[in-house]
Design a protein around this motif. Sequence first.
Motif, PDB file in Angstrom:
ATOM      1  N   ILE A  67       0.849  -1.199   0.000  1.00  0.00           N
ATOM      2  CA  ILE A  67       0.000   0.000   0.000  1.00  0.00           C
ATOM      3  C   ILE A  67       0.882   1.245   0.000  1.00  0.00           C
ATOM      4  N   ARG A  68       0.678   2.101  -0.971  1.00  0.00           N
ATOM      5  CA  ARG A  68       1.460   3.323  -1.067  1.00  0.00           C
ATOM      6  C   ARG A  68       1.079   4.287   0.051  1.00  0.00           C
ATOM      7  N   THR A  69       2.043   5.082   0.459  1.00  0.00           N
ATOM      8  CA  THR A  69       1.785   6.076   1.512  1.00  0.00           C
ATOM      9  C   THR A  69       2.295   7.432   1.034  1.00  0.00           C
ATOM     10  N   PRO A  70       1.519   8.127   0.220  1.00  0.00           N
ATOM     11  CA  PRO A  70       1.954   9.432  -0.289  1.00  0.00           C
ATOM     12  C   PRO A  70       2.090  10.443   0.839  1.00  0.00           C
ATOM     13  N   ALA A 119      -4.218  12.058  -3.932  1.00  0.00           N
ATOM     14  CA  ALA A 119      -3.249  11.015  -3.569  1.00  0.00           C
ATOM     15  C   ALA A 119      -2.822  10.215  -4.789  1.00  0.00           C
ATOM     16  N   LEU A 120      -3.770   9.938  -5.688  1.00  0.00           N
ATOM     17  CA  LEU A 120      -3.428   9.214  -6.920  1.00  0.00           C
ATOM     18  C   LEU A 120      -2.420  10.009  -7.749  1.00  0.00           C
ATOM     19  N   LEU A 121      -2.622  11.308  -7.847  1.00  0.00           N
ATOM     20  CA  LEU A 121      -1.689  12.140  -8.601  1.00  0.00           C
ATOM     21  C   LEU A 121      -0.308  12.138  -7.961  1.00  0.00           C
ATOM     22  N   VAL A 122      -0.253  12.257  -6.659  1.00  0.00           N
ATOM     23  CA  VAL A 122       1.035  12.241  -5.957  1.00  0.00           C
ATOM     24  C   VAL A 122       1.721  10.885  -6.155  1.00  0.00           C
ATOM     25  N   ASN A 123       0.939   9.802  -6.083  1.00  0.00           N
ATOM     26  CA  ASN A 123       1.495   8.467  -6.296  1.00  0.00           C
ATOM     27  C   ASN A 123       2.118   8.319  -7.681  1.00  0.00           C
ATOM     28  N   ARG A 124       1.654   9.099  -8.646  1.00  0.00           N
ATOM     29  CA  ARG A 124       2.155   9.011 -10.014  1.00  0.00           C
ATOM     30  C   ARG A 124       3.230  10.054 -10.297  1.00  0.00           C
ATOM     31  N   GLY A 125       3.808  10.586  -9.217  1.00  0.00           N
ATOM     32  CA  GLY A 125       4.935  11.494  -9.371  1.00  0.00           C
ATOM     33  C   GLY A 125       4.546  12.934  -9.596  1.00  0.00           C
ATOM     34  N   LEU A 126       3.288  13.281  -9.375  1.00  0.00           N
ATOM     35  CA  LEU A 126       2.815  14.643  -9.614  1.00  0.00           C
ATOM     36  C   LEU A 126       2.537  15.328  -8.283  1.00  0.00           C
TER      37      LEU A 126
END
Length: 578
Positions: free
Chosen positions: A7-10, A30-37
Amino acid sequence: MGATWRIRTPDPAAVRAVAGRSSLHPLVAALLVNRGLADPAAAERHLRAAPLDLHDPFLLPDMAPACTRLARAVKEGETILVHGDYDVDGVTGTALLMRLFRALGANARWHIPNRLEHGYSFGEHSIARAEEVGARLVISVDNGTSAHDVIARLAARGVDTVVTDHHEPTHADLPRAVAIVNPKLPGSTYPWRELCGGAVAFKLAWGLAQTMNGGRRASAPIKAFLEEATAFVAIATVCDVVPLRDENRVFARYGLKAMRAGTSPGLRALVEIAGLGTGPLTAEDVAFQIGPRLNASGRLGGAEKAVELLLADDEATARRRAVELDGLNRRRREIEQEVWIEARAQAADFADPRAHPVLVLAGEGWHQGVVGIVAARLAEELDRPAVVIGLDGDSGRGSARSRPGFDVLDAIRGAAPHLARFGGHAQAAGLEIEASAVDAARVAICARARAQLASAPPPAPGLVIDGELPFPHLTPTLMRELDLLEPYGVENEKPVLLSRDLRLAEPPRRVGADGAHLMLQLRQGAATMKAMAFRMGGRAGELGLGRPLDVVHTPRWNTFRGLTSLELLVHDFAPGEG
């Protein structure tokens, strides 16, 4: 549980900043941060993905001399030969430039090598075709960066060459072309290097339109043409599996709309034969329905029917070509399955990933038009890069597909002394080889791969989850906000979410051939939702009414008999704690 869950933890501060800047639900942020944004401005641009975010074509290497030479050819009525490639990327880019030249009244012809007779890129066939049509200028699409010899021989005959390509150069020196337009050239300062070949061709079309109009904006008719041509670029972008970020996201997003709204009889016939209805098109529609049909004729030999479809100006011709491509695609699937069965069996001989971090497989009679698809299937199933080579007597041609974080072209470069030629990029590559050299090439590729993995290990295996989402929070309103992330693809993957402590609302149903899949009705409190678990029919015994269940899933829309509702695509499940 089918796989290890990670589980990712941005970073919470980054999530708050992104959510605040664009007024987003925290999950979407959170999805955007998980993708490097994690930068709020970058995340906002990603969501906006507007045509104004496209970069100036003249930032590409050699764009100015390419457009100057091409404008002269158009104005002086010289014969121009568009030299494409036989895959979707090359076919769509070739058709795009040919349609532009028609609109400009230029004298243009096209040529695409036959995969089985000629192989990839330039060769004797290129010189023969240029002489046949009397070309004074050759423009490559999706190839040419490493075609030193043939480009020199064309120049000796008084034929100039403009290369448009996106593949990594395989030599330190470059061909002596008039111009090489490629974002991956050494020293390139272009802001986004991951364009596909069709997108580079589009950039050339855009630059030429400005040049032909005195350096100003393209004329209104040509501007309309370019807007519609983004449909071709979207197909190339999705099918060439380049990252759906930056410009590629703009091309995919607007090109999918242009496919539906455009005037191309060929694209309309293709969408119809694929049974894609009248709703919005998705990247999945292109990847699994449009792309394979366009690829079919090139995979089985010549790509002429695909180009003719995209150049068709009347409905009857377009429909006829679409039907032909549909039939070829069915035959391609049959051939692919035959090669897949043999390759999958051979892979068992190289089961140890430490000894063979890259699968290098070869078979006599394996159809060279499907080895790339088989390599992709092997890489996906076995989570290892794969090189699959079709041998024809003493020689063979192969295709390679990689996994995230591994540069398969660099691994292949380790076997350069054993190869006739090779090229491509980090995630997909091709090669030509003598049959007697396959074993030596395998040893060299695996040795290079082990060194690469030692210095840069790939991400840990397992099912990567973007975050947890309580079941009742998954509403149509949130789903519409998740839709802002479309279209999905490499580096902009679909969300993978975890919902805990669910229950079955009714017994699981095994559906499909031999009950291969599971259809579930999941509930948490008063909230219920349908879920599909593909290829998990054998796990039905793990489920029972009343038992708590943790489910990893991707939410999606489902339309049936005119009604649209939310459902879940299940990736994995495990007993919950209750």
